[in-house]
Design a protein around this motif. Structure first.
Motif, PDB file in Angstrom:
ATOM      1  N   ALA A 123       0.690  -1.024  -0.157  1.00  0.00           N
ATOM      2  CA  ALA A 123       0.258  -0.329  -0.386  1.00  0.00           C
ATOM      3  C   ALA A 123       0.646   1.266   0.167  1.00  0.00           C
ATOM      4  N   ALA A 124       1.848   1.376   0.817  1.00  0.00           N
ATOM      5  CA  ALA A 124       3.042   2.290   0.856  1.00  0.00           C
ATOM      6  C   ALA A 124       2.940   2.578  -0.340  1.00  0.00           C
ATOM      7  N   VAL A 125       3.601   1.503  -1.403  1.00  0.00           N
ATOM      8  CA  VAL A 125       4.532   2.488  -2.748  1.00  0.00           C
ATOM      9  C   VAL A 125       3.139   3.015  -3.565  1.00  0.00           C
ATOM     10  N   GLU A 126       1.781   2.830  -3.566  1.00  0.00           N
ATOM     11  CA  GLU A 126       0.867   3.442  -4.273  1.00  0.00           C
ATOM     12  C   GLU A 126       0.651   4.859  -3.308  1.00  0.00           C
ATOM     13  N   GLY A 127       1.237   4.822  -2.434  1.00  0.00           N
ATOM     14  CA  GLY A 127       0.853   6.345  -1.480  1.00  0.00           C
ATOM     15  C   GLY A 127       0.653   6.316  -0.492  1.00  0.00           C
ATOM     16  N   ASP A 128       0.192   5.283   0.145  1.00  0.00           N
ATOM     17  CA  ASP A 128      -0.774   4.865   1.110  1.00  0.00           C
ATOM     18  C   ASP A 128      -0.239   5.741   2.481  1.00  0.00           C
ATOM     19  N   GLU A 129      -0.424   7.319   3.332  1.00  0.00           N
ATOM     20  CA  GLU A 129      -0.112   7.289   4.595  1.00  0.00           C
ATOM     21  C   GLU A 129      -0.193   6.898   5.572  1.00  0.00           C
ATOM     22  N   ASP A 130      -0.850   5.884   5.223  1.00  0.00           N
ATOM     23  CA  ASP A 130      -0.891   5.394   7.202  1.00  0.00           C
ATOM     24  C   ASP A 130      -0.066   3.802   6.616  1.00  0.00           C
ATOM     25  N   SER A 131      -0.215   3.420   5.881  1.00  0.00           N
ATOM     26  CA  SER A 131       0.962   2.640   5.354  1.00  0.00           C
ATOM     27  C   SER A 131       2.815   2.781   5.643  1.00  0.00           C
ATOM     28  N   LYS A 132       2.618   4.110   5.331  1.00  0.00           N
ATOM     29  CA  LYS A 132       4.287   4.406   5.787  1.00  0.00           C
ATOM     30  C   LYS A 132       4.010   4.934   7.350  1.00  0.00           C
ATOM     31  N   ARG A 133       2.715   5.075   7.926  1.00  0.00           N
ATOM     32  CA  ARG A 133       3.698   5.428   9.097  1.00  0.00           C
ATOM     33  C   ARG A 133       3.394   4.505  10.294  1.00  0.00           C
ATOM     34  N   ALA A 134       2.420   2.813   9.389  1.00  0.00           N
ATOM     35  CA  ALA A 134       2.731   1.411  10.754  1.00  0.00           C
ATOM     36  C   ALA A 134       4.278   1.400   9.906  1.00  0.00           C
ATOM     37  N   LEU A 135       4.778   1.244   9.107  1.00  0.00           N
ATOM     38  CA  LEU A 135       6.211   0.475   8.204  1.00  0.00           C
ATOM     39  C   LEU A 135       6.772   1.217   9.003  1.00  0.00           C
ATOM     40  N   ARG A 136       6.754   2.871   9.667  1.00  0.00           N
ATOM     41  CA  ARG A 136       8.144   3.602  10.123  1.00  0.00           C
ATOM     42  C   ARG A 136       8.064   2.713  11.500  1.00  0.00           C
ATOM     43  N   ARG A 137       6.594   2.777  11.930  1.00  0.00           N
ATOM     44  CA  ARG A 137       6.576   2.762  13.298  1.00  0.00           C
ATOM     45  C   ARG A 137       6.932   0.275  13.733  1.00  0.00           C
ATOM     46  N   LEU A 138       6.602   0.012  13.011  1.00  0.00           N
ATOM     47  CA  LEU A 138       7.651  -1.798  13.030  1.00  0.00           C
ATOM     48  C   LEU A 138       8.728  -1.497  13.307  1.00  0.00           C
ATOM     49  N   ARG A 139       9.292  -0.633  12.085  1.00  0.00           N
ATOM     50  CA  ARG A 139      10.798  -0.537  11.928  1.00  0.00           C
ATOM     51  C   ARG A 139      11.887  -0.235  12.796  1.00  0.00           C
ATOM     52  N   ASP A 140      11.112   0.516  14.031  1.00  0.00           N
ATOM     53  CA  ASP A 140      11.597   0.951  15.287  1.00  0.00           C
ATOM     54  C   ASP A 140      11.114   0.234  16.499  1.00  0.00           C
ATOM     55  N   ILE A 141      10.015   0.389  16.119  1.00  0.00           N
ATOM     56  CA  ILE A 141       9.126  -0.549  17.575  1.00  0.00           C
ATOM     57  C   ILE A 141       9.999  -2.500  17.131  1.00  0.00           C
ATOM     58  N   ALA A 142       9.411  -3.304  16.265  1.00  0.00           N
ATOM     59  CA  ALA A 142      10.124  -4.325  16.184  1.00  0.00           C
ATOM     60  C   ALA A 142      10.984  -3.988  15.375  1.00  0.00           C
ATOM     61  N   ARG A 143      11.667  -3.256  15.032  1.00  0.00           N
ATOM     62  CA  ARG A 143      12.926  -4.016  14.171  1.00  0.00           C
ATOM     63  C   ARG A 143      12.867  -4.570  13.191  1.00  0.00           C
ATOM     64  N   ILE A 144      11.522  -4.672  12.358  1.00  0.00           N
ATOM     65  CA  ILE A 144      11.798  -4.945  11.135  1.00  0.00           C
ATOM     66  C   ILE A 144      12.553  -4.294  10.223  1.00  0.00           C
ATOM     67  N   VAL A 145      13.817  -5.221   9.071  1.00  0.00           N
ATOM     68  CA  VAL A 145      14.187  -4.743   8.193  1.00  0.00           C
ATOM     69  C   VAL A 145      13.580  -4.884   6.823  1.00  0.00           C
ATOM     70  N   VAL A 146      13.151  -3.684   6.237  1.00  0.00           N
ATOM     71  CA  VAL A 146      12.268  -3.827   5.106  1.00  0.00           C
ATOM     72  C   VAL A 146      13.349  -2.593   3.707  1.00  0.00           C
ATOM     73  N   PRO A 147      13.802  -3.597   2.683  1.00  0.00           N
ATOM     74  CA  PRO A 147      15.143  -3.482   1.960  1.00  0.00           C
ATOM     75  C   PRO A 147      13.935  -1.802   1.323  1.00  0.00           C
ATOM     76  N   GLY A 148      14.789  -0.747   1.247  1.00  0.00           N
ATOM     77  CA  GLY A 148      14.546   0.488   0.123  1.00  0.00           C
ATOM     78  C   GLY A 148      13.367   0.499   1.150  1.00  0.00           C
ATOM     79  N   LEU A 149      13.670   1.110   2.568  1.00  0.00           N
ATOM     80  CA  LEU A 149      12.586   1.538   3.311  1.00  0.00           C
ATOM     81  C   LEU A 149      12.121   3.413   2.570  1.00  0.00           C
ATOM     82  N   ALA A 150      13.697   3.536   3.180  1.00  0.00           N
ATOM     83  CA  ALA A 150      14.520   5.003   3.229  1.00  0.00           C
ATOM     84  C   ALA A 150      14.152   5.447   2.253  1.00  0.00           C
ATOM     85  N   ASN A 151      14.233   5.014   1.566  1.00  0.00           N
ATOM     86  CA  ASN A 151      13.448   5.770   0.156  1.00  0.00           C
ATOM     87  C   ASN A 151      12.488   5.914  -0.066  1.00  0.00           C
TER      88      ASN A 151
END
Length: 84
Positions: free
Chosen positions: A52-80
């Motif tokens: 969803a985030a690659v399609e511009g969904d802002e809620d999904s971008k926030r969720a990805l940031r949260r999971l990255r910061d809290i659960a330490r999930i590594v998502v290749p290309g997430l910073a971009n």
């Protein structure tokens, strides 16, 4: 009628997500993150949030940031994706 279960709702969200509905992709991710109708899985949640985030969904971008910061999930290309 009967009450709709989390599993029933998820089935419809997945169908909509697979047909390209961005908000449904977020909803499927949320279901996995919160264990609604499926076993809890941060990794599976990230997959759906990312779609969803690659399609511009802002809620999904926030969720990805949260999971990255809290659960330490590594998502290749997430910073971009998040323009960080």
């Amino acid at each position: 009628g009967r009450e709709q279960s989390d599993e029933d709702a998820l089935e419809w969200y997945i169908k909509a997500a697979e047909s390209g509905h961005t908000t449904s992709k977020f909803s499927v991710g949320e279901a996995f993150e919160e264990a609604r109708g499926v076993p809890q899985s941060d990794e599976e949640a990230c997959l759906w949030y990312y779609k969803a985030a690659v399609e511009g969904d802002e809620d999904s971008k926030r969720a990805l940031r949260r999971l990255r910061d809290i659960a330490r999930i590594v998502v290749p290309g997430l910073a971009n994706l998040l323009n960080e």
